[in-house]
Design a protein around this motif. Structure first.
Motif, short mmCIF file in Angstrom:
data_model
loop_
_atom_site.label_atom_id
_atom_site.label_comp_id
_atom_site.label_asym_id
_atom_site.label_seq_id
_atom_site.Cartn_x
_atom_site.Cartn_y
_atom_site.Cartn_z
N LYS A 75 0.84 -1.20 0.00
CA LYS A 75 0.00 0.00 0.00
C LYS A 75 0.87 1.25 0.00
O LYS A 75 0.62 2.19 -0.75
CB LYS A 75 -0.92 0.00 1.22
N ASN A 76 1.92 1.26 0.81
CA ASN A 76 2.82 2.41 0.87
C ASN A 76 3.50 2.63 -0.48
O ASN A 76 3.58 3.76 -0.97
CB ASN A 76 3.86 2.20 1.98
N PHE A 78 2.44 1.56 -3.48
CA PHE A 78 1.42 1.92 -4.46
C PHE A 78 0.98 3.38 -4.31
O PHE A 78 0.83 4.09 -5.30
CB PHE A 78 0.22 0.98 -4.30
N GLU A 79 0.78 3.82 -3.08
CA GLU A 79 0.28 5.17 -2.86
C GLU A 79 1.34 6.24 -3.09
O GLU A 79 1.01 7.41 -3.21
CB GLU A 79 -0.29 5.30 -1.44
N ASN A 80 2.61 5.86 -3.16
CA ASN A 80 3.68 6.84 -3.35
C ASN A 80 4.34 6.74 -4.73
O ASN A 80 5.40 7.32 -4.94
CB ASN A 80 4.72 6.69 -2.24
N SER A 98 -3.56 4.05 -9.43
CA SER A 98 -2.76 4.60 -8.34
C SER A 98 -3.18 6.04 -8.08
O SER A 98 -3.69 6.73 -8.97
CB SER A 98 -1.27 4.54 -8.71
N PRO A 99 -2.98 6.52 -6.86
CA PRO A 99 -3.34 7.91 -6.53
C PRO A 99 -2.60 8.95 -7.38
O PRO A 99 -3.06 10.07 -7.52
CB PRO A 99 -2.95 8.04 -5.05
N SER A 100 -1.47 8.56 -7.99
CA SER A 100 -0.70 9.50 -8.81
C SER A 100 -1.46 9.93 -10.07
O SER A 100 -1.06 10.89 -10.72
CB SER A 100 0.65 8.88 -9.20
N GLU A 102 -4.12 11.47 -10.11
CA GLU A 102 -4.66 12.81 -9.86
C GLU A 102 -3.65 13.88 -10.24
O GLU A 102 -4.01 14.89 -10.85
CB GLU A 102 -5.06 12.95 -8.38
N LYS A 108 -9.38 11.98 -9.62
CA LYS A 108 -9.17 11.12 -8.45
C LYS A 108 -9.41 9.69 -8.92
O LYS A 108 -10.24 9.47 -9.81
CB LYS A 108 -10.13 11.48 -7.33
#
Length: 168
Positions: A75-76, A78-80, A98-100, A102, A108
């Motif tokens: 998760k860390n 993937f989110e970074n 992935s959040p990237s 956005e 989003k």
């Protein structure tokens, strides 16, 4: 008063008829040994089973801890991510982003889930070309195309893709 009129012999006779006391000189301990042995066997079996169960519970807890740590690391990571990671189903619908996304496209991840990736291509035929190459080569690197961002800006992007076994 009536009891006083009875002779001692009659009293003893009544007493012997109504109240019988038998003294057992021998006692059969074999029944107690059988019951005791049965209980002991059951207790040993329960103890053995509890030890095995405790060991299994310990192993399961350790596995859960390792799984939690692995998920936290994934998760860390993937989110970074700086690059955009996405996964689509066979129909091209987003199933993971992935959040990237956005920072890159202005959407989003929740906004794009369930939508078709082809909707973001400036030229949807490029999506078809990528899909054809992916089906034949199973892996595509540096596939350059243009995408539309949320505010309508067109950006160039390079795509690296791999066909997952589940989608064949």
């Amino acid at each position: 008063k009536a009891i006083d009129t009875i002779s001692e012999e009659e009293r003893a006779d009544i007493y012997n008829r109504w109240i019988t006391i038998k003294y057992l000189r021998e006692f059969d301990f074999s029944v107690i040994w059988k019951i005791g042995t049965g209980i002991l066997v059951i207790l040993i079996a329960i103890g053995y089973w509890n030890r095995r169960l405790a060991k299994e519970i310990g192993q399961r807890k350790q596995t859960e801890i390792e799984l939690y740590d692995s998920r936290a690391k994934y998760k860390n990571l993937f989110e970074n991510l700086i690059d955009v990671y996405y996964q689509t189903d066979a129909k091209g619908q987003f199933v993971m982003l992935s959040p990237s996304v956005e920072a890159t496209l202005g959407y989003k991840p929740e906004e794009l889930l369930g939508t078709n990736v082809a909707d973001l291509y400036v030229d949807p035929s490029k999506r078809d070309l990528l899909k054809q190459r992916l089906m034949s080569e199973k892996r595509v690197e540096d596939f350059e195309t243009r995408f539309k961002t949320k505010d309508g800006t067109v950006i160039w992007a390079s795509t690296n893709a791999k066909l997952l076994e589940e989608e064949r």
